[in-house]
Design an enzyme around this catalytic site. Structure first.
Site, PDB file in Angstrom:
ATOM      1  N   THR A  89      -1.752   7.832   2.041  1.00 51.23           N
ATOM      2  CA  THR A  89      -1.222   8.011   0.771  1.00 51.23           C
ATOM      3  C   THR A  89      -2.351   8.184  -0.204  1.00 51.23           C
ATOM      4  O   THR A  89      -1.636   9.358  -1.135  1.00 51.23           O
ATOM      5  CB  THR A  89      -0.170   6.975   0.654  1.00 51.23           C
ATOM      6  N   HIS A  92      -8.767   1.326   0.722  1.00 53.58           N
ATOM      7  CA  HIS A  92      -9.114   0.032  -0.639  1.00 53.58           C
ATOM      8  C   HIS A  92      -9.126  -0.617   0.166  1.00 53.58           C
ATOM      9  O   HIS A  92      -9.524  -1.301   1.275  1.00 53.58           O
ATOM     10  CB  HIS A  92      -7.978   0.394  -1.104  1.00 53.58           C
ATOM     11  N   HIS A 124      -7.561  -2.573   2.511  1.00 50.98           N
ATOM     12  CA  HIS A 124      -6.868  -2.463   3.389  1.00 50.98           C
ATOM     13  C   HIS A 124      -7.863  -2.634   4.471  1.00 50.98           C
ATOM     14  O   HIS A 124      -8.000  -2.292   5.793  1.00 50.98           O
ATOM     15  CB  HIS A 124      -6.841  -0.522   3.919  1.00 50.98           C
ATOM     16  N   LYS A 156       7.560  -1.801  -1.488  1.00 51.22           N
ATOM     17  CA  LYS A 156       7.528  -0.624  -2.566  1.00 51.22           C
ATOM     18  C   LYS A 156       9.129  -0.845  -3.280  1.00 51.22           C
ATOM     19  O   LYS A 156      10.002  -1.026  -2.277  1.00 51.22           O
ATOM     20  CB  LYS A 156       7.849   0.524  -2.309  1.00 51.22           C
ATOM     21  N   ARG A 203       8.760   6.487  -2.952  1.00 50.22           N
ATOM     22  CA  ARG A 203       6.987   7.043  -3.388  1.00 50.22           C
ATOM     23  C   ARG A 203       7.598   8.455  -2.894  1.00 50.22           C
ATOM     24  O   ARG A 203       8.707   9.517  -2.491  1.00 50.22           O
ATOM     25  CB  ARG A 203       6.219   7.273  -1.712  1.00 50.22           C
ATOM     26  N   GLN A 250       7.462   4.416  13.821  1.00 46.14           N
ATOM     27  CA  GLN A 250       6.218   3.272  13.455  1.00 46.14           C
ATOM     28  C   GLN A 250       6.818   2.828  14.995  1.00 46.14           C
ATOM     29  O   GLN A 250       5.777   2.204  15.505  1.00 46.14           O
ATOM     30  CB  GLN A 250       6.697   2.169  12.671  1.00 46.14           C
ATOM     31  N   ASP A 292       3.857  -7.875   4.966  1.00 44.43           N
ATOM     32  CA  ASP A 292       4.969  -6.710   5.026  1.00 44.43           C
ATOM     33  C   ASP A 292       5.332  -6.062   5.642  1.00 44.43           C
ATOM     34  O   ASP A 292       6.499  -5.439   5.425  1.00 44.43           O
ATOM     35  CB  ASP A 292       4.590  -5.948   3.556  1.00 44.43           C
ATOM     36  N   LYS A 306      -3.179  -8.932  -9.580  1.00 46.52           N
ATOM     37  CA  LYS A 306      -3.399  -8.366  -7.956  1.00 46.52           C
ATOM     38  C   LYS A 306      -4.702  -8.518  -7.001  1.00 46.52           C
ATOM     39  O   LYS A 306      -5.537  -8.135  -7.866  1.00 46.52           O
ATOM     40  CB  LYS A 306      -2.922  -6.566  -7.477  1.00 46.52           C
ATOM     41  N   LYS A 335      -7.468  -4.903  -7.523  1.00 43.32           N
ATOM     42  CA  LYS A 335      -7.143  -3.673  -8.795  1.00 43.32           C
ATOM     43  C   LYS A 335      -8.391  -4.425  -9.719  1.00 43.32           C
ATOM     44  O   LYS A 335      -8.892  -5.838  -9.877  1.00 43.32           O
ATOM     45  CB  LYS A 335      -5.681  -4.518  -9.807  1.00 43.32           C
ATOM     46  N   THR A 336      -8.508  -3.948 -10.901  1.00 39.96           N
ATOM     47  CA  THR A 336      -9.940  -4.299 -11.782  1.00 39.96           C
ATOM     48  C   THR A 336      -9.833  -3.616 -12.590  1.00 39.96           C
ATOM     49  O   THR A 336      -8.802  -2.649 -13.035  1.00 39.96           O
ATOM     50  CB  THR A 336     -11.323  -3.666 -11.857  1.00 39.96           C
TER      51      THR A 336
END
Length: 299
Positions: A40, A45, A48, A82, A86, A175, A196, A231, A234-235
């Protein structure tokens, strides 16, 4: 400690379709397993890393990891986790992202070892040649609509204002077909993913059993939560990427160094290959001398 017990000690088991059966299968010898990564974006990140490092743990235990770059599923978009549809990527964007992600997957897995080298695959290779009618006949007829509607990712979206399109609703079929193809082509017997993904993974297991009549397994690890409620990954300046052009090595280092004391032992189990003794030593250091940040630096 065997592999399964080590994964459980690390907190890397959320669900398994048949834990006792998987234990028995692993005791018989090496197996092949896969984890999918949808392109995506042009970089993975830190979230993963759970999938990549779990594949690596299996590889170190003698099993054969199959990282999958989702050149086909990335065109659709997974509705899991989500709240809205998307934005669809162009074919050019997707091709670029797949190449970037393939390069990142090669950095944590061994593709050249003699006994059980990793195999990098792209599901566009076997999905793109399928016609729509063939897919409906050979795949769609094995999926009861009631079961598809019962999946959490679908049910939650159907109850929201955003709803869900037929495109994303069909994601679980793609999938599932991946698992079927990999079982046929590479003998893959285990699919892993975040919690998820449970609905998609169990759909794939059921599909393989119906089509081939052979056992396969699904394993999920928990989604990462932070003690302060924010989360993971995330920063203030944005997501923490594995591409040094998007997240500098300095910022990457600082992200881990700044881990909340309440999370650091959990992350040592998730993200390192330290054994129980080493983690216990670092946990003791954190409790006795927190100002030294030994556990954070080790992480």
């Amino acid at each position: 400690m065997d592999l399964i017990d080590d994964l459980i000690w690390r907190g890397l088991l959320a669900d398994c379709t048949d834990l006792d059966g998987l234990r028995k299968r692993i005791a018989e010898g090496p197996l092949a397993l896969y984890c999918g990564f949808d392109p995506t974006g042009d970089s993975l990140h830190v979230g993963h890393l759970m999938g990549q490092l779990t594949l690596r743990r299996f590889q170190l235990a003698g099993h054969r990891p199959i990282p999958l770059a989702g050149g086909a599923t990335g065109m659709i978009g997974d509705p899991s986790g989500k709240s809205a549809e998307r934005n669809l990527l162009t074919r050019e964007q997707l091709a670029h992202n797949v190449q970037c992600i393939k390069a990142q997957l090669r950095r944590l897995l061994d593709f050249d070892c003699a006994g059980n080298p990793a195999v990098l695959v792209d599901n566009a290779d076997w999905t793109a040649p399928l016609s729509f009618l063939d897919f409906l006949r050979d795949v769609g007829k094995h999926f009861p609509l009631s079961a598809m509607l019962a999946k959490d990712s679908v049910r939650l979206r159907m109850g929201s204002d955003a709803g869900i399109s037929y495109t994303e609703f069909s994601y679980q079929l793609l999938q599932a077909y991946d698992f079927y193809h990999l079982r046929n082509a590479l003998g893959c017997e285990l699919q892993i993913g975040g919690s998820d993904q449970w609905g998609n993974i169990t759909a794939g297991c059921d599909f393989v059993r119906r089509k081939l009549g052979v056992p396969v397994w699904g394993w999920t690890f928990p989604l990462i939560t932070k003690a302060d409620g924010t989360k993971f990954g995330k920063t203030e300046s944005g997501a923490v990427w594995l591409d040094p052009a998007r997240t500098s090595p300095y910022r990457f280092f600082q992200f881990w160094l700044n881990t909340d004391d309440r999370d650091v032992v959990k992350y040592l189990k998730y993200f390192t290959f330290f054994d129980q003794q080493r983690v216990a030593e670092l946990e003791a250091s954190l409790a006795e001398h927190p100002e030294q940040h030994e556990a954070h630096r080790a992480l």
